[in-house]
Motif scaffolding. Sequence first.
Motif, PDB file in Angstrom:
ATOM      1  N   UNK A  18       0.860  -1.184   0.000  1.00 41.92           N
ATOM      2  CA  UNK A  18       0.000   0.000   0.000  1.00 41.92           C
ATOM      3  C   UNK A  18       0.892   1.228   0.000  1.00 41.92           C
ATOM      4  N   UNK A  19       0.663   2.142  -0.968  1.00 42.30           N
ATOM      5  CA  UNK A  19       1.507   3.330  -1.075  1.00 42.30           C
ATOM      6  C   UNK A  19       0.696   4.533  -1.539  1.00 42.30           C
ATOM      7  N   UNK A  20       0.764   5.648  -0.802  1.00 44.89           N
ATOM      8  CA  UNK A  20       0.151   6.878  -1.300  1.00 44.89           C
ATOM      9  C   UNK A  20       0.885   7.328  -2.561  1.00 44.89           C
ATOM     10  N   UNK A  59      -5.645   8.972   7.454  1.00 46.85           N
ATOM     11  CA  UNK A  59      -4.719   8.135   8.225  1.00 46.85           C
ATOM     12  C   UNK A  59      -3.895   7.231   7.323  1.00 46.85           C
ATOM     13  N   UNK A  60      -4.462   6.797   6.208  1.00 49.71           N
ATOM     14  CA  UNK A  60      -3.715   5.905   5.315  1.00 49.71           C
ATOM     15  C   UNK A  60      -2.497   6.630   4.747  1.00 49.71           C
ATOM     16  N   UNK A  61      -2.683   7.877   4.311  1.00 45.24           N
ATOM     17  CA  UNK A  61      -1.568   8.658   3.781  1.00 45.24           C
ATOM     18  C   UNK A  61      -0.506   8.883   4.851  1.00 45.24           C
ATOM     19  N   UNK A  62      -0.937   9.360   6.018  1.00 49.14           N
ATOM     20  CA  UNK A  62       0.001   9.625   7.105  1.00 49.14           C
ATOM     21  C   UNK A  62       0.635   8.332   7.603  1.00 49.14           C
ATOM     22  N   UNK A  66       4.762   7.065   7.631  1.00 48.38           N
ATOM     23  CA  UNK A  66       5.373   6.943   8.963  1.00 48.38           C
ATOM     24  C   UNK A  66       5.530   5.480   9.373  1.00 48.38           C
ATOM     25  N   UNK A  67       5.511   4.576   8.385  1.00 50.47           N
ATOM     26  CA  UNK A  67       5.780   3.167   8.657  1.00 50.47           C
ATOM     27  C   UNK A  67       4.582   2.324   9.026  1.00 50.47           C
ATOM     28  N   UNK A  68       3.381   2.845   8.888  1.00 48.68           N
ATOM     29  CA  UNK A  68       2.155   2.087   9.203  1.00 48.68           C
ATOM     30  C   UNK A  68       1.487   1.676   7.889  1.00 48.68           C
ATOM     31  N   UNK A  69       1.972   0.616   7.282  1.00 48.46           N
ATOM     32  CA  UNK A  69       1.518   0.208   5.952  1.00 48.46           C
ATOM     33  C   UNK A  69       0.509  -0.929   5.976  1.00 48.46           C
ATOM     34  N   UNK A 187      18.833   8.433  10.828  1.00 49.67           N
ATOM     35  CA  UNK A 187      18.010   7.232  11.017  1.00 49.67           C
ATOM     36  C   UNK A 187      16.618   7.456  10.448  1.00 49.67           C
ATOM     37  N   UNK A 188      16.011   8.593  10.758  1.00 49.38           N
ATOM     38  CA  UNK A 188      14.649   8.872  10.319  1.00 49.38           C
ATOM     39  C   UNK A 188      14.550   8.960   8.810  1.00 49.38           C
ATOM     40  N   UNK A 189      15.545   9.518   8.147  1.00 54.70           N
ATOM     41  CA  UNK A 189      15.505   9.658   6.696  1.00 54.70           C
ATOM     42  C   UNK A 189      15.438   8.301   6.018  1.00 54.70           C
ATOM     43  N   UNK A 190      16.166   7.307   6.540  1.00 61.22           N
ATOM     44  CA  UNK A 190      16.125   5.968   5.940  1.00 61.22           C
ATOM     45  C   UNK A 190      14.747   5.351   6.072  1.00 61.22           C
ATOM     46  N   UNK A 191      14.066   5.578   7.184  1.00 60.14           N
ATOM     47  CA  UNK A 191      12.749   5.000   7.423  1.00 60.14           C
ATOM     48  C   UNK A 191      11.693   5.645   6.534  1.00 60.14           C
ATOM     49  N   UNK A 192      11.783   6.957   6.333  1.00 60.05           N
ATOM     50  CA  UNK A 192      10.704   7.700   5.701  1.00 60.05           C
ATOM     51  C   UNK A 192      10.712   7.637   4.171  1.00 60.05           C
TER      52      UNK A 192
END
Length: 197
Positions: A18-20, A59-62, A66-69, A187-192
């Motif tokens: 799932x991806x916006x 919420x799906x977009x956000x 933020x790692x909630x796929x 760290x955050x840049x790799x996750x986002x």
Amino acid sequence: MIVETVVTTVTPAGKPHIAPMGVREADGAFLLMPFLPSSTYDNVISTGCAVVNFTTDARVFAGCVTGRREWPTVPAHRVPCVRLADTLAHAELRLASVHDDAQRPTLVMECVAHYTDAPFTGLNRAQAAVIEGAVLVSRLAMLPREKIEAEVAYLSIAIARTAGPREQQAWQWLMDAVNDFFARPAVAARVLNEEAL
């Protein structure tokens, strides 16, 4: 015109992704332009299909940025894919052609079916603010801190004045991501940045 949607695809083994994604519609086809590397791109190339979901659940977009796929899905009707379970409408697509590009290829997708899944209940400024916030979060590593802070301050006005519980939750996820980024940018840049909006 670019419409902010949620694109669902599946791996060859059937695992949903799932991806916006902002999509364009032209001459009866949808144009998907994922930034590489991209699971959406890999899945479409492997399976030849995707679903564009039209949803007001910000919420799906956000969540995705933020790692909630993990969002509930159900099988699509005409293509071997899935759609969001909670969406207003969706378009089921088959891959027609690919225009290669090293950074952002264009997947030209034929629309084989379009369904209305729920009634449209109106626009909400907080939903739009969350989507803008999600785009901002997907670009944290590219923007100066002053720009991020100014955008957050402006978008917060719509959240404070018009948000319901879903938008408040989505906004909190985004603000947590911004705060984490400022605390630990590498760290955050790799996750986002798995897939940008």
